[in-house]
Write a protein that holds these residues in place. Structure first.
Motif: not given
Length: 205
Positions: A112-118, A142-153, A155-161
Motif C-alpha cells: 500500500r505504501a508503494d501504491h500510494t507514494a512509490g 520497515a513497512a510500517a515506516s513506509a506507510w506512515r511516510a506515505a500518509l505524511l505526504d 495533503g488535504e485534497e488527497a484524502l478525498d481523492t
C-alpha cells in the motif's frame, strides 16, 4: 521539518502509531503496557513461536522446497520462503500461524505504501517472506515506516481523492484515500490483536 498532516488525518495517524507501538512492544519486549499504564514483561518472539501451529493443517510461511498447506495451491511472495495462499477463498477459512499473519500484515503495509507514494508497481510476487522471527519483525517495522511516510505526504485534497492509493488487492482504487487509511488501521489493530493472542496461547501451550 516533516509536513503537517491535514487535521482529518491527525487522529488516524495517532491511532496507527499507537497500534504499531503496541504490537511492536508485544513482539519484542522487554515490556508492554498492560492497558492500564502498568508495564508487563514480554520476552522477544522466538523462531519456534513464529512457526507454532496450534491446530493441524495451519497455513503458515514455509520454504519453497515444501508443498503448500492443505487448501492452499501456491506459496505467495519472493525469495526462499513463501506464504500459503490460494487463488480462491477456501470454503472453510484456514487457521493461520503468527508467521502467516505477520507476513500478511507486512505485505499489506509495504504494497500500500508503494501504491500510494512509490512506484505503483510492486506486487505480491515482489514481497519477500521472512523465514525467521527477527527478520519478520524488522520487515514489519520497515513497512510500517513506509506507510506512515506515505500518509505524511498526503495533503488535504488527497484524502478525498478516489484511487489515490492504487493497491490492487483491496478496494483502494474505488475508495477515497481517507477510507483506505481507516481500513489499514483496522487491519493493524485486528491482526495485531491476533498476534498478541497467539503469543499468549503459545506461552501457555
Amino acid at each position: 521539518m516533516p509536513p503537517t498532516p491535514p487535521a482529518r488525518l491527525v487522529p488516524l495517524i495517532a491511532q496507527f502509531d499507537f497500534a504499531r507501538k503496541r504490537l511492536t512492544g508485544r513482539m519484542v519486549g522487554p515490556v508492554v503496557d498492560s492497558g492500564n499504564g502498568t508495564d508487563v514483561a514480554v520476552a522477544a518472539m522466538t523462531d519456534d513461536e513464529y512457526f507454532w501451529q496450534p491446530v493441524p493443517d495451519c497455513w503458515t510461511v514455509r520454504p519453497r522446497t515444501e508443498r503448500p498447506a492443505a487448501g492452499a495451491d501456491f506459496l505467495a511472495g519472493a525469495g526462499e520462503w513463501g506464504r500459503d495462499a490460494s487463488r480462491q477463498v477456501p470454503p472453510r477459512p484456514p487457521f493461520t500461524t503468527l508467521a502467516w499473519r505477520l507476513s500478511h500484515l507486512t505485505e499489506l503495509l509495504a504494497l500500500r505504501a508503494d501504491h500510494t507514494a512509490g512506484t505503483h508497481r510492486l506486487t505480491r510476487d515482489d514481497h519477500r517472506t521472512a523465514g525467521d522471527a527477527a527478520t519478520a519483525i524488522a520487515a514489519f517495522d520497515a513497512a510500517a515506516s513506509a506507510w506512515r511516510a506515505a500518509l505524511l505526504d498526503a495533503g488535504e485534497e488527497a484524502l478525498d481523492t478516489v484511487g489515490y492509493s492504487t493497491y490492487p488487492h483491496g478496494s483502494d482504487p474505488e475508495d477515497p484515500f481517507l477510507d483506505t487509511v481507516w481500513w489499514v488501521n483496522q487491519e493493524l489493530l485486528h491482526h495485531g490483536a491476533e498476534i498478541a493472542l497467539l503469543r499468549d496461547l503459545y506461552a501457555r501451550r
